[in-house]
Design a protein around this motif. Sequence first.
Motif, PDB file in Angstrom:
ATOM      1  N   LEU A   1     -13.676  39.787  37.126  1.00 51.13           N
ATOM      2  CA  LEU A   1     -13.520  38.824  35.908  1.00 51.13           C
ATOM      3  C   LEU A   1     -11.956  38.795  35.770  1.00 51.13           C
ATOM      4  N   ASP A   2     -11.602  37.443  36.226  1.00 55.57           N
ATOM      5  CA  ASP A   2     -10.190  37.119  35.775  1.00 55.57           C
ATOM      6  C   ASP A   2      -9.719  37.400  34.505  1.00 55.57           C
ATOM      7  N   MET A   3      -8.535  37.425  33.993  1.00 57.24           N
ATOM      8  CA  MET A   3      -8.171  37.178  32.754  1.00 57.24           C
ATOM      9  C   MET A   3      -7.459  35.898  32.553  1.00 57.24           C
TER      10      MET A   3
ATOM     11  N   VAL B   1      -1.724  42.650  36.416  1.00 61.37           N
ATOM     12  CA  VAL B   1      -1.082  41.240  36.950  1.00 61.37           C
ATOM     13  C   VAL B   1       0.122  41.211  35.723  1.00 61.37           C
ATOM     14  N   LYS B   2       1.075  40.509  35.974  1.00 61.08           N
ATOM     15  CA  LYS B   2       2.180  40.257  34.926  1.00 61.08           C
ATOM     16  C   LYS B   2       1.680  39.133  33.676  1.00 61.08           C
ATOM     17  N   GLY B   3       0.616  38.339  34.325  1.00 61.99           N
ATOM     18  CA  GLY B   3       0.169  37.354  33.583  1.00 61.99           C
ATOM     19  C   GLY B   3       0.676  35.853  33.825  1.00 61.99           C
TER      20      GLY B   3
ATOM     21  N   VAL C   1      -3.029  46.615  42.642  1.00 62.46           N
ATOM     22  CA  VAL C   1      -1.581  46.111  42.200  1.00 62.46           C
ATOM     23  C   VAL C   1      -1.331  44.696  42.768  1.00 62.46           C
ATOM     24  N   ALA C   2      -1.533  43.821  41.764  1.00 63.87           N
ATOM     25  CA  ALA C   2      -1.224  42.494  42.343  1.00 63.87           C
ATOM     26  C   ALA C   2      -0.092  42.072  41.778  1.00 63.87           C
ATOM     27  N   THR C   3       0.986  41.837  42.618  1.00 61.71           N
ATOM     28  CA  THR C   3       2.137  41.267  42.541  1.00 61.71           C
ATOM     29  C   THR C   3       2.964  41.038  43.792  1.00 61.71           C
ATOM     30  N   HIS C   4       3.762  40.107  43.693  1.00 65.93           N
ATOM     31  CA  HIS C   4       4.626  40.013  44.928  1.00 65.93           C
ATOM     32  C   HIS C   4       6.039  40.493  44.731  1.00 65.93           C
ATOM     33  N   ASP C   5       6.065  41.359  43.843  1.00 71.35           N
ATOM     34  CA  ASP C   5       7.344  41.917  43.242  1.00 71.35           C
ATOM     35  C   ASP C   5       7.639  43.163  44.181  1.00 71.35           C
ATOM     36  N   GLU C   6       8.634  42.900  45.117  1.00 68.39           N
ATOM     37  CA  GLU C   6       8.851  43.959  46.135  1.00 68.39           C
ATOM     38  C   GLU C   6       9.292  45.282  45.355  1.00 68.39           C
TER      39      GLU C   6
ATOM     40  N   PHE D   1      -2.877  46.695  46.962  1.00 67.23           N
ATOM     41  CA  PHE D   1      -1.792  45.577  46.842  1.00 67.23           C
ATOM     42  C   PHE D   1      -2.555  44.331  47.121  1.00 67.23           C
ATOM     43  N   GLN D   2      -2.545  43.497  46.006  1.00 68.25           N
ATOM     44  CA  GLN D   2      -3.016  42.162  45.962  1.00 68.25           C
ATOM     45  C   GLN D   2      -2.115  41.074  45.856  1.00 68.25           C
ATOM     46  N   MET D   3      -2.247  39.846  46.522  1.00 67.23           N
ATOM     47  CA  MET D   3      -1.293  39.106  46.493  1.00 67.23           C
ATOM     48  C   MET D   3      -1.990  37.698  46.824  1.00 67.23           C
ATOM     49  N   LEU D   4      -1.642  36.419  46.411  1.00 66.39           N
ATOM     50  CA  LEU D   4      -1.956  35.096  46.318  1.00 66.39           C
ATOM     51  C   LEU D   4      -1.852  34.861  47.863  1.00 66.39           C
ATOM     52  N   TYR D   5      -2.820  34.009  48.342  1.00 65.62           N
ATOM     53  CA  TYR D   5      -3.070  33.204  49.643  1.00 65.62           C
ATOM     54  C   TYR D   5      -1.771  32.248  49.910  1.00 65.62           C
TER      55      TYR D   5
HETATM   56  P1  FDA Z   1       7.284  37.851  39.496  1.00 65.40           P
HETATM   57  O1  FDA Z   1       6.696  36.598  39.088  1.00 65.40           O
HETATM   58  O2  FDA Z   1       8.179  38.740  39.014  1.00 65.40           O
HETATM   59  O3  FDA Z   1       7.798  37.609  41.062  1.00 65.40           O
HETATM   60  C1  FDA Z   1       8.174  38.671  41.901  1.00 65.40           C
HETATM   61  C2  FDA Z   1       8.629  37.940  43.305  1.00 65.40           C
HETATM   62  O4  FDA Z   1       7.594  37.471  43.974  1.00 65.40           O
HETATM   63  C3  FDA Z   1       9.939  37.070  43.121  1.00 65.40           C
HETATM   64  O5  FDA Z   1      10.890  37.208  44.214  1.00 65.40           O
HETATM   65  C4  FDA Z   1       9.207  35.750  43.231  1.00 65.40           C
HETATM   66  O6  FDA Z   1      10.074  34.820  43.623  1.00 65.40           O
HETATM   67  C5  FDA Z   1       7.809  36.247  44.215  1.00 65.40           C
HETATM   68  N1  FDA Z   1       6.982  35.169  43.766  1.00 65.40           N
HETATM   69  C6  FDA Z   1       6.255  35.509  42.519  1.00 65.40           C
HETATM   70  N2  FDA Z   1       5.270  34.229  42.678  1.00 65.40           N
HETATM   71  C7  FDA Z   1       5.448  33.492  43.559  1.00 65.40           C
HETATM   72  C8  FDA Z   1       4.866  32.387  44.152  1.00 65.40           C
HETATM   73  N3  FDA Z   1       3.797  31.828  43.515  1.00 65.40           N
HETATM   74  N4  FDA Z   1       5.276  31.972  45.382  1.00 65.40           N
HETATM   75  C9  FDA Z   1       6.519  32.375  45.939  1.00 65.40           C
HETATM   76  N5  FDA Z   1       7.076  33.711  45.629  1.00 65.40           N
HETATM   77  C10 FDA Z   1       6.614  34.131  44.368  1.00 65.40           C
HETATM   78  N6  FDA Z   1      -2.843  36.023  36.271  1.00 65.40           N
HETATM   79  C11 FDA Z   1      -3.313  35.985  35.147  1.00 65.40           C
HETATM   80  O7  FDA Z   1      -2.933  35.645  33.890  1.00 65.40           O
HETATM   81  N7  FDA Z   1      -4.632  36.131  35.352  1.00 65.40           N
HETATM   82  C12 FDA Z   1      -5.301  36.685  36.466  1.00 65.40           C
HETATM   83  O8  FDA Z   1      -6.450  36.951  36.417  1.00 65.40           O
HETATM   84  C13 FDA Z   1      -4.620  36.673  37.517  1.00 65.40           C
HETATM   85  N8  FDA Z   1      -4.964  37.373  38.888  1.00 65.40           N
HETATM   86  C14 FDA Z   1      -4.102  37.462  39.820  1.00 65.40           C
HETATM   87  C15 FDA Z   1      -4.537  37.721  41.089  1.00 65.40           C
HETATM   88  C16 FDA Z   1      -3.581  38.115  42.173  1.00 65.40           C
HETATM   89  C17 FDA Z   1      -4.120  38.628  43.381  1.00 65.40           C
HETATM   90  C18 FDA Z   1      -2.169  37.938  41.853  1.00 65.40           C
HETATM   91  C19 FDA Z   1      -1.132  38.005  42.919  1.00 65.40           C
HETATM   92  C20 FDA Z   1      -1.681  37.473  40.756  1.00 65.40           C
HETATM   93  C21 FDA Z   1      -2.771  37.079  39.679  1.00 65.40           C
HETATM   94  N9  FDA Z   1      -2.460  36.389  38.358  1.00 65.40           N
HETATM   95  C22 FDA Z   1      -3.052  36.303  37.349  1.00 65.40           C
HETATM   96  C23 FDA Z   1      -0.706  35.947  38.585  1.00 65.40           C
HETATM   97  C24 FDA Z   1       0.123  36.907  37.821  1.00 65.40           C
HETATM   98  O9  FDA Z   1      -0.205  37.070  36.534  1.00 65.40           O
HETATM   99  C25 FDA Z   1       1.548  36.331  38.109  1.00 65.40           C
HETATM  100  O10 FDA Z   1       1.710  34.983  37.547  1.00 65.40           O
HETATM  101  C26 FDA Z   1       1.955  35.896  39.707  1.00 65.40           C
HETATM  102  O11 FDA Z   1       1.376  37.275  40.156  1.00 65.40           O
HETATM  103  C27 FDA Z   1       3.342  36.279  39.817  1.00 65.40           C
HETATM  104  O12 FDA Z   1       3.923  37.181  39.226  1.00 65.40           O
HETATM  105  P2  FDA Z   1       4.400  38.357  40.369  1.00 65.40           P
HETATM  106  O13 FDA Z   1       3.880  39.683  39.936  1.00 65.40           O
HETATM  107  O14 FDA Z   1       4.252  38.149  41.811  1.00 65.40           O
HETATM  108  O15 FDA Z   1       5.989  38.680  39.703  1.00 65.40           O
END
Ligand code: FDA
Length: 310
Positions: free
Chosen positions: A134-136, A189-191, A227-232, A254-258
Amino acid sequence: MIDQLYRKAVLTVAGQKTIENAVRARGWGMAQRFVAGETPQTAIQAVHDLKKDGIMANLDLLGEFIESPAQCTQFADNVITMLDAAHADGITPYVSIKLSSVGQGKTEGGEDLGLTNARRIIRRAREYGGFVCLDMEDHPRVDQTLAQFRTLVGEFGGQHVGTVLQSYLYRTEKDRASLDDLKPNLRIVKGAYLEPETVAYPQKADVDAAYRRLVYAHMGAGNYVNVATHDESIIHDVQMYALAHGISKDAFEFQMLYGIRRDLQRNLAAAGYRVRAYIPYGRDWYPYFSRRIAETPRNAMFVLRGMLKG
Ligand code: FDA
């Protein structure tokens, strides 16, 4: 602060109808970097492609703030159709749904329609050994989403349903602790929504610090964490935390976006970590696409370059 301003500016501009129409007309080519087509078949093809790199998939039918109860139920039917299609194609389905899309906040037959439809979806996913997350969404929905999550875990068990917590909300660490008795499968996630300072940290450093605390607390309590983030830097710290605490690689993923950080996804999978890509698909791609652009100027540049190329 700059991140907040950038996000606010992009989401405000993207919300304007003229911009939406222009991007819808010319932007689909670029959107395909982040969206796996408009049909279940194209999404399923993306699942197979990622599998070659050892990456698992989470399918997400796009569609937000769908209006009528009938549309919500139709949307839930479409998710179920996708579960059937994935199963028929030999895939154990793992999907995400937004409760607003399936009727949360609308009452039908004396019950919240979101709960009724989520139940139908999870029941079918369970038949196939699958999983529904269930997404938030934005903060006014958090209470109801967590309450419905609790109900659904009670009915179907934690093996088949999970939810998401957002580190930018002040309330989230308490929410996480309050769910501990369920041993829940949580995605951290961060949000992604534009939230006021009254409910969410305005400073990115605070969001990041809360993110780490949430992941460590959930792992430390012996729960499965997505752990859903792209933050290395966070990914690195989580790897170190797991090593230091003897947490095995199959106790989290780890989960990331397509389409985002594909290199990082492949490298983590090659190093033996569980990695899952969140694969959105469907005709209603514009709001999702706007949020990805709002996340980083790099994506805005990618789109602008594409549009200038014509
Ligand atoms: P941050 O934004 O700090 O970015 C970290 C690094 O990754 C930076 O170098 C940045 O440039 C790079 N990066 C981040 N996003 C990028 C992008 N789109 N393109 C290219 N580089 C990027 N949110 C929510 O509110 N409800 C939800 O249910 C979900 N579900 C969800 C599922 C999954 C699998 C993911 C990965 C994310 C979500 N999110 C979400 C989105 C999440 O809240 C957040 O907005 C994004 O993940 C971006 O934040 P990061 O954690 O990646 O870090």
